[in-house]
Design a protein around this motif. Structure first.
Motif, PDB file in Angstrom:
ATOM      1  N   HIS A   6       0.827  -1.197   0.000  1.00 31.51           N
ATOM      2  CA  HIS A   6       0.000   0.000   0.000  1.00 31.51           C
ATOM      3  C   HIS A   6       0.863   1.250   0.000  1.00 31.51           C
ATOM      4  O   HIS A   6       1.971   1.269   0.541  1.00 31.51           O
ATOM      5  N   GLU A  22      -9.875  -5.065   7.233  1.00 33.10           N
ATOM      6  CA  GLU A  22      -9.055  -3.896   7.542  1.00 33.10           C
ATOM      7  C   GLU A  22      -7.626  -4.095   7.026  1.00 33.10           C
ATOM      8  O   GLU A  22      -7.143  -5.216   6.891  1.00 33.10           O
ATOM      9  N   GLU A  53      -5.160   3.560   8.531  1.00 38.08           N
ATOM     10  CA  GLU A  53      -6.424   4.268   8.420  1.00 38.08           C
ATOM     11  C   GLU A  53      -6.622   4.804   7.006  1.00 38.08           C
ATOM     12  O   GLU A  53      -5.681   4.966   6.234  1.00 38.08           O
ATOM     13  N   THR A  55      -8.117   5.047   3.071  1.00 38.42           N
ATOM     14  CA  THR A  55      -8.156   4.135   1.918  1.00 38.42           C
ATOM     15  C   THR A  55      -6.970   4.404   0.995  1.00 38.42           C
ATOM     16  O   THR A  55      -7.124   4.995  -0.079  1.00 38.42           O
ATOM     17  N   ARG A  57      -3.895   3.935  -1.671  1.00 34.51           N
ATOM     18  CA  ARG A  57      -3.736   3.192  -2.919  1.00 34.51           C
ATOM     19  C   ARG A  57      -3.121   1.832  -2.627  1.00 34.51           C
ATOM     20  O   ARG A  57      -2.209   1.708  -1.812  1.00 34.51           O
TER      21      ARG A  57
END
Length: 276
Positions: A6, A22, A53, A55, A57
């Motif tokens: 991420h 999550e 926390e 969203t 990429r």
């Protein structure tokens, strides 16, 4: 487990998806999800990891992919729609690693395009080096599975003097992800539902049951021709419903949106952009 990377392009961090969906950060456990790490992925409870926390990429779930090998005409029903015979041996071609992007990154049409197509594929991620492995041992070399969109420019592929790689390797033509899913999460890789939509309309709806050559055969076969290294990815072919097989044929245009899903492996979404 479902592993991810991420963050912004070039700044991705390793993570995993927890039991409630999550995102958890793994950067305190491993540096990245690539290379030899893939042969011994960390076993850690999601609750012990920091929660990410928002969203962020999601990038390509495997770092430093060395080879992106692809198998052509590997679904009997796809071969039928193209009017081509079912191959007696796996058809191999390569996609340049420079085409690889994240699962939700845009697909940019190449200059001079006229016939850009979609192809949802089950991706095999190699976890342990494989050279001349048997079919019986082949699955032991797999770190996990993912989704690959084998975007293809058919005119480049079929009308410019041969070699499929020409139409397969344009920049952004290899979305991979969102997750690297370990084999224990997949009861049977030869029984996975697959679907691809363009602008909300279902184009491809199939199952890995119609693969001509299964995952074990593919890994074993490719390993007879080239060594496979941790982090290599094999795209295993596509079910019917590609634009080339439709009447009339249908191609991607700027503004189109592709949505892909394979059971247990998550979803991709790409907006199609005009040439740069």
């Amino acid at each position: 487990m479902r592993f991810v990377r991420h963050g912004e392009i070039g700044q991705e961090r390793p993570g995993l998806i927890g039991p409630e969906g999550e995102l958890r950060d793994l950067s305190g456990v491993i540096d990245d999800l690539g290379g030899e790490v893939l042969g011994a992925l960390p076993q850690v409870a999601a609750a012990e990891l920091p929660r990410v926390e928002g969203t962020p990429r999601l990038g390509v779930p495997i770092a430093g992919i060395g080879k992106l090998v692809a198998i052509g005409l590997n679904y009997s029903d796809h071969a039928a729609e193209t009017g081509m015979p079912v191959p007696k041996e796996p058809i191999l071609f390569m996609k340049a690693t420079s085409c690889i992007v994240g699962p939700d990154d845009p697909v940019v049409l190449p200059r001079g395009h006229s016939k850009v197509d979609w192809e949802i594929e089950l991706g095999i991620v190699i976890g342990r080096a494989a050279s001349y492995v048997t079919e019986e041992d082949a699955l032991n070399h797999i770190a996990g599975f993912t989704i690959v969109n084998d975007v293809s420019e058919r005119a480049f592929q079929l009308e410019r003097g041969g070699q499929w790689t020409k139409g397969k390797s344009c920049d952004t033509f290899g979305p991979i992800g969102p997750w690297l899913v370990t084999p224990d999460e997949i009861a049977d890789p030869q029984d996975l539902a697959m679907s691809l939509k363009v602008n909300g309309e279902v184009m491809q709806s199939g199952t890995t049951r119609t693969m001509v050559f299964d995952c074990a055969k593919i890994v074993s076969y490719v390993s007879q021709l080239m060594s496979l290294q941790p982090g290599d990815v094999i795209a295993t072919g596509t079910p019917p419903g590609v634009g080339m097989g439709k009447t009339p044929q249908r191609w991607l245009n700027p503004g189109d949106v592709m949505e892909l899903e394979i059971a247990g492996l998550g979803r991709q979404r790409q907006e199609v952009l005009a040439p740069r």
